[in-house]
Design an enzyme around this catalytic site. Structure first.
Site, PDB file in Angstrom:
ATOM      1  N   LYS A  53      43.978  19.078  34.001  1.00 43.41           N
ATOM      2  CA  LYS A  53      42.845  18.338  34.574  1.00 43.41           C
ATOM      3  C   LYS A  53      41.893  17.865  33.474  1.00 43.41           C
ATOM      4  O   LYS A  53      41.407  16.737  33.504  1.00 43.41           O
ATOM      5  CB  LYS A  53      42.103  19.225  35.589  1.00 43.41           C
ATOM      6  CG  LYS A  53      42.923  19.436  36.854  1.00 43.41           C
ATOM      7  CD  LYS A  53      42.400  20.544  37.749  1.00 43.41           C
ATOM      8  CE  LYS A  53      43.375  20.757  38.915  1.00 43.41           C
ATOM      9  NZ  LYS A  53      43.010  21.881  39.781  1.00 43.41           N
ATOM     10  N   GLN A  97      38.340  26.311  40.065  1.00 40.73           N
ATOM     11  CA  GLN A  97      39.782  26.566  40.139  1.00 40.73           C
ATOM     12  C   GLN A  97      40.041  27.873  40.892  1.00 40.73           C
ATOM     13  O   GLN A  97      39.472  28.908  40.568  1.00 40.73           O
ATOM     14  CB  GLN A  97      40.364  26.640  38.710  1.00 40.73           C
ATOM     15  CG  GLN A  97      41.866  26.774  38.665  1.00 40.73           C
ATOM     16  CD  GLN A  97      42.597  25.540  39.199  1.00 40.73           C
ATOM     17  OE1 GLN A  97      42.239  24.410  38.898  1.00 40.73           O
ATOM     18  NE2 GLN A  97      43.623  25.770  40.010  1.00 40.73           N
ATOM     19  N   ASP A 120      37.250  18.373  45.259  1.00 37.08           N
ATOM     20  CA  ASP A 120      38.449  18.908  45.909  1.00 37.08           C
ATOM     21  C   ASP A 120      38.481  18.537  47.393  1.00 37.08           C
ATOM     22  O   ASP A 120      39.525  18.648  48.037  1.00 37.08           O
ATOM     23  CB  ASP A 120      38.461  20.447  45.801  1.00 37.08           C
ATOM     24  CG  ASP A 120      39.383  20.939  44.696  1.00 37.08           C
ATOM     25  OD1 ASP A 120      40.311  20.185  44.329  1.00 37.08           O
ATOM     26  OD2 ASP A 120      39.177  22.065  44.214  1.00 37.08           O
TER      27      ASP A 120
END
Ligand code: NDP
Length: 326
Positions: A53, A97, A120
């Site tokens: 990422k 995460q 997200d």
């Protein structure tokens, strides 16, 4: 005729280059979109994902920063970090995460992320926006599924879409996106009766189950489009043989790699489906690459939505084809 292979890697490259162009314009106008990634502890799989990422962020020109609290971090410490990121104007996207260490209240942390920075798309506010068709941030993997269909010009409106899997992360948001795009949607799960029969109705069959090769050709109507979201690591040679040992599906390259590495990545769809489906996403190289591309896209979208005219003053175009649809 074997199924047309839908190349997710190619589409991800397209989206990333569109995002890079957008970031360049925005940066020139003084609004450089920024992504903060929070990685707690040393989970090796999470470290690999986060590296990917951060690398992608750098490639498209985003400002990015990584926060790495120790494995022993408390809920209160992480809340303080998230609140600080919420407050900072130059941070447009916050990605925590998962999984978080056991002592941390993950739900509390995810709920603390400002919905406007929730790249997200998991915050209930964004879930609500999606289900009521309001502009918001859409989860990356489901958004990637729609991008593949759109960019290959596979019709969605009026089509019979069957989704196997009802998770909050994949199954449900994919169902909502397809419904919003006027498909007739059925969501299946482990309690669904006569699953192969239900799946055979599908013009669009989306597998998001987490079971290697479960969707065999008897689940698929000839000519259907099959999107394989599954990512399963296979280490058992017997499973490998079941998937790739058949005369038609032997795959010498994959077999060689499996022998050398002791594992291979496979989807939820059996390779034999390529003989029945009209179009199919491969694993790897299908939905997977879209997830990071859509994260980059979401960060730019978050910057535009939150920083408003400052971000779009020099360029009124939506990013790629996605924004025009939402
Ligand atoms: P979950 O485990 O959260 O959900 C799996 C779903 O599949 C559940 O709804 C479950 O039903 C259903 N299911 C399980 N077994 C069966 C069965 N035998 N018959 C019918 N339905 C069944 O998984 P996720 O949604 O998080 O992920 C699904 C897959 O997608 C995984 O392989 C994951 O690795 C992959 N994935 C890939 C991503 C990418 O970037 N490409 C990103 C995220 C996930 P029930 O609800 O009844 O238990």
């Amino acid at each position: 005729m074997p199924a047309k292979i839908l190349d997710g890697t190619k589409i991800a490259i397209e989206i990333r280059s569109e995002v890079a162009a957008e970031v360049k314009t925005m940066t020139a106008a003084g609004v450089r979109p920024g992504l903060a990634v929070v990685l707690v502890g040393h989970n090796p799989a999470s470290e690999v994902y986060v590296r990917g990422k951060v690398k992608a962020s750098n490639e498209v020109g985003l400002y990015s920063e990584q926060h790495t609290p120790p494995e022993t971090a408390t809920t209160a410490e992480l809340l303080a970090l998230v609140e600080d990121l919420n407050r900072r104007d130059e941070i447009d996207g916050i990605l925590v995460q998962l999984p978080l260490p056991a002592q941390v209240d993950s739900k509390k942390i995810l709920m603390a992320v400002d919905p406007a920075k929730d790249v997200d798309g998991f915050h209930p506010v964004n879930v609500g926006f999606l289900s009521t068709q309001r502009p918001g941030l859409v989860p990356c993997t489901p958004a990637g599924v729609i991008e593949i269909l759109k960019r290959y010009q596979i019709p969605i409106g009026g089509q019979e879409a069957i989704i196997v899997g009802r998770s909050d992360i994949v199954g449900k948001p994919v169902a909502m996106l397809l419904l919003n795009a006027n498909a007739t949607v059925t969501v299946c799960h482990s309690k669904t009766r006569d699953l192969p029969e239900v799946c055979r109705r599908a013009d669009l069959l989306i597998a998001a189950i987490g079971r290697a090769g479960m969707i065999t050709s008897d689940f698929v109507k000839p000519g259907a489009t099959v999107i394989d979201v599954g990512m399963n690591k296979v280490t058992d040679p017997a499973v490998f043989q079941r998937l790739f040992g058949g005369r038609l599906y032997q795959n010498a390259k994959r077999e060689e790699a499996f022998r050398a590495k002791g594992s291979t990545l496979v989807g939820d769809v059996h390779p034999e489906v390529a003989e029945v489906a009209g179009a199919l996403t491969p694993v790897p190289g299908g939905v997977g690459p879209l997830t990071i591309a859509m994260l980059m896209y979401n960060t730019v979208k978050a910057a535009k939505m939150r920083r408003g005219q400052r971000a779009v003053a020099s360029d009124q175009r939506p990013v790629g084809t996605v924004a025009g649809r939402e």
